[in-house]
Every structure is written in C-alpha cells, then in structure tokens.
Write a protein that holds these residues in place. Structure first.
Motif, mmCIF file in Angstrom:
data_model
loop_
_atom_site.group_PDB
_atom_site.id
_atom_site.type_symbol
_atom_site.label_atom_id
_atom_site.label_comp_id
_atom_site.label_asym_id
_atom_site.label_seq_id
_atom_site.Cartn_x
_atom_site.Cartn_y
_atom_site.Cartn_z
ATOM 1 N N ALA A 1 23.302 -57.447 -0.210
ATOM 2 C CA ALA A 1 23.100 -56.488 -1.291
ATOM 3 C C ALA A 1 21.618 -56.128 -1.427
ATOM 4 N N LEU A 2 20.755 -57.119 -1.266
ATOM 5 C CA LEU A 2 19.314 -56.885 -1.393
ATOM 6 C C LEU A 2 18.790 -56.044 -0.229
ATOM 7 N N VAL A 3 19.125 -56.459 1.001
ATOM 8 C CA VAL A 3 18.562 -55.799 2.182
ATOM 9 C C VAL A 3 19.195 -54.429 2.413
ATOM 10 N N PHE A 4 20.526 -54.367 2.350
ATOM 11 C CA PHE A 4 21.201 -53.108 2.661
ATOM 12 C C PHE A 4 21.395 -52.221 1.434
ATOM 13 N N GLY A 5 21.692 -52.823 0.292
ATOM 14 C CA GLY A 5 21.949 -52.035 -0.907
ATOM 15 C C GLY A 5 20.689 -51.504 -1.560
ATOM 16 N N TRP A 6 19.658 -52.374 -1.640
ATOM 17 C CA TRP A 6 18.430 -51.962 -2.333
ATOM 18 C C TRP A 6 17.334 -51.525 -1.370
ATOM 19 N N LEU A 7 16.850 -52.457 -0.507
ATOM 20 C CA LEU A 7 15.682 -52.167 0.318
ATOM 21 C C LEU A 7 15.935 -51.016 1.296
ATOM 22 N N SER A 8 17.108 -50.992 1.895
ATOM 23 C CA SER A 8 17.376 -49.931 2.866
ATOM 24 C C SER A 8 17.543 -48.574 2.197
ATOM 25 N N ASN A 9 18.196 -48.538 1.049
ATOM 26 C CA ASN A 9 18.287 -47.270 0.309
ATOM 27 C C ASN A 9 16.895 -46.786 -0.083
ATOM 28 N N ALA A 10 16.059 -47.718 -0.552
ATOM 29 C CA ALA A 10 14.684 -47.352 -0.904
ATOM 30 C C ALA A 10 13.927 -46.871 0.329
ATOM 31 N N GLY A 11 14.169 -47.530 1.468
ATOM 32 C CA GLY A 11 13.500 -47.126 2.701
ATOM 33 C C GLY A 11 13.902 -45.740 3.154
ATOM 34 N N PHE A 12 15.202 -45.461 3.151
ATOM 35 C CA PHE A 12 15.663 -44.121 3.521
ATOM 36 C C PHE A 12 15.106 -43.072 2.563
ATOM 37 N N ALA A 13 15.087 -43.400 1.275
ATOM 38 C CA ALA A 13 14.557 -42.458 0.282
ATOM 39 C C ALA A 13 13.092 -42.144 0.563
ATOM 40 N N ALA A 14 12.302 -43.201 0.863
ATOM 41 C CA ALA A 14 10.880 -43.004 1.151
ATOM 42 C C ALA A 14 10.693 -42.133 2.385
ATOM 43 N N ILE A 15 11.459 -42.408 3.445
ATOM 44 C CA ILE A 15 11.324 -41.638 4.686
ATOM 45 C C ILE A 15 11.691 -40.174 4.469
ATOM 46 N N LEU A 16 12.810 -39.924 3.781
ATOM 47 C CA LEU A 16 13.273 -38.555 3.591
ATOM 48 C C LEU A 16 12.401 -37.785 2.599
ATOM 49 N N PHE A 17 11.710 -38.512 1.722
ATOM 50 C CA PHE A 17 10.800 -37.860 0.775
ATOM 51 C C PHE A 17 9.450 -37.559 1.422
ATOM 52 N N ILE A 18 8.931 -38.523 2.175
ATOM 53 C CA ILE A 18 7.563 -38.431 2.696
ATOM 54 C C ILE A 18 7.487 -37.533 3.931
ATOM 55 N N THR A 19 8.476 -37.599 4.809
ATOM 56 C CA THR A 19 8.393 -36.888 6.091
ATOM 57 C C THR A 19 8.138 -35.389 5.941
ATOM 58 N N PRO A 20 8.887 -34.660 5.099
ATOM 59 C CA PRO A 20 8.586 -33.226 4.971
ATOM 60 C C PRO A 20 7.189 -32.962 4.409
ATOM 61 N N ARG A 21 6.709 -33.839 3.563
ATOM 62 C CA ARG A 21 5.391 -33.630 2.949
ATOM 63 C C ARG A 21 4.261 -33.867 3.943
#
Length: 265
Positions: A1-21
């Motif tokens: 739950a920690l690695v896949f539910g929280w950290l990975s969702n946060a990681g995908f969010a960061a990548i998809l937010f930062i990359t276009p910028r």
C-alpha cells in the motif's frame, strides 16, 4: 500500500506534472496517461485485495499481488511510459534538464523490474520454478524498485522543485549529471547485494554490497548541488513552502544512504 498505493502514485503525478513544464511541450497522449493511472489504481486495489487470498497471492517482498493485478500494473506502466517518451520526443530537446534523465531511467527500470517479478511468479505458478530462484528474483526486484524507482523519482523531483522554489538557477549542471550517471550505474549493481544465498557466488553479492555503499556518492552530489542552489535563500527553509519540505527530504535521504552503506558492510 505504501510503495504502490502512495509513493508510486505520487511519483507518476510528479513525472506527469513536471515533464511538460521542463520540455515546454503539452503532454502527448494525455488520455493514455489518464488510462494508465486508472489501470494503476485498479490494479493496486485488486492487488491489495488479493494479498488476503493465499491461493492466488505471490510470496515475496513487493511481489504479493496476484498475476491479474500484475498485468494491470504493467499495462499502466506501459501507458505512462508511452506518454512520457512521446512528450519528450515531441519537445525536440537534445539534452533535456537533469530531472528528465532521472524520470526516464526510473520509468523504464520499474517496468522492467516488475515484469521480471511477474515472470518469476508465473514460473512458480505454472512450471514449478525453484523456490530459491523465485525468492532471489523477488529480492532483486524489491531492491531495484527502491533504488531506481523511488530514489530516482525523488531526486528528479527535487532537482525541479528546489531551484524553482528558491528562485535560483541550479548551481552546477555538471554535478547534477554526475549524480545521475552514478545513480544510474550503481543502482543496478546494488540490486546484486540482495542475492544472499549459497547458490549465488559470494563475489556477486559482494559486488552488490559495494554498489550499495557507493550509492552514497550520487546522493552526496545531489545534496551538495541542491544545498548550494538554495544559497542566499535559506530563510525559505523556515517558511511554509516547498524549500522546507525539500530540506527535510534531503536530510533524511542523506541519513538513509549512510545507514544503507553501513548495513552493506
């Protein structure tokens, strides 16, 4: 739950937010990314449910999900990879900012590692693959997920957040790229340190431990580069902003890398 539910969702969010910028290009395949995240959360939800069904669950650190959940997660990672790489190619940047280098390796590594773990689980289920081999694969995959995925996304995000929040240019692009090179090379070697079994040559495990110890180097380079980037803006560390979170993150990152190195001894 920690690695896949929280950290990975946060990681995908960061990548998809930062990359276009960073690239200056709108996310290409945005619907693909949306679909990937829907599949990811569906896979995590079903995977967490399957953990309580021993007959279909896996048996290893970060490998407890059932094969159908693994399939959903792999498809989700493929979608996010597709959106990321298509956006990067559309931007036309020959040498992207260092965060993109971290994100690219992290995305490919976590998909490859998870596919390896799923293949080992399938082998154990359908062809009675040796339990020791399966356990070693699971241990290797768990280490790779931590070093390449969680650490890689964290460093890539920090290299974006800190300069932007401190209103300073990155103090040294060379040191940042050196940190990326060392991290990209040593993270894979560090995974060999998880292969602790008499069936594995001692020299292989030892090389893995050496890689874990040397991972201190890219962390030190990243911390020094980002700390000097904040120079003249340290008052922001006492305010309710991103710099304060980044300083705490870097402190714990440095401490963790030191503890991991000591543990490898």
């Amino acid at each position: 739950a920690l690695v896949f539910g929280w950290l990975s969702n946060a990681g995908f969010a960061a990548i998809l937010f930062i990359t276009p910028r960073i690239t200056g290009a709108r996310m290409v395949g945005e619907q693909m990314a949306w679909g990937g995240m829907a599949l990811w959360n569906l896979g995590v939800a079903s995977g967490l449910a399957s953990v309580y069904l021993p007959s279909i669950a896996g048996d290893g650190l970060l490998a407890e999900f059932a094969l159908p959940a693994d399939g959903l997660l792999l498809l989700a990672m493929l979608n996010v990879n597709g959106a990321f790489w298509r956006t990067l190619l559309a931007s036309g940047q020959r040498v992207p900012y260092v965060s993109i280098w971290f994100f690219g390796v992290a995305l490919l590594a976590v998909m490859g590692a998870y596919a390896l773990g799923a293949a080992a689980q399938a082998g154990a289920t359908f062809i009675n693959l040796d339990d020791t081999v399966v356990a070693l694969v699971y241990a290797f995959v768990a280490r790779i997920i931590v070093t390449y995925w969680i650490l890689g996304v964290a460093l890539g995000t920090l290299f974006y957040v800190v300069p932007r929040s401190a209103f300073n240019a990155l103090s040294s692009g060379g040191m940042a790229m050196a940190a990326w090179l060392l991290w990209a090379g040593l993270s894979g070697i560090s995974g060999l340190g998880a292969l602790v079994d008499t069936s594995v040559p001692f020299v292989v495990t030892t090389i893995g431990h050496v890689g874990t110890i040397l991972l201190v180097a890219p962390v030190f380079l990243a911390v020094i580069t980002l700390a000097t980037t904040v120079q003249g803006r340290w008052s922001l560390a006492l305010s309710a902003g991103a710099v304060a979170f980044a300083v705490v993150s870097l402190t714990f990152l440095l401490a963790t890398s030191m503890l991991e190195a000591i543990g490898a001894l």
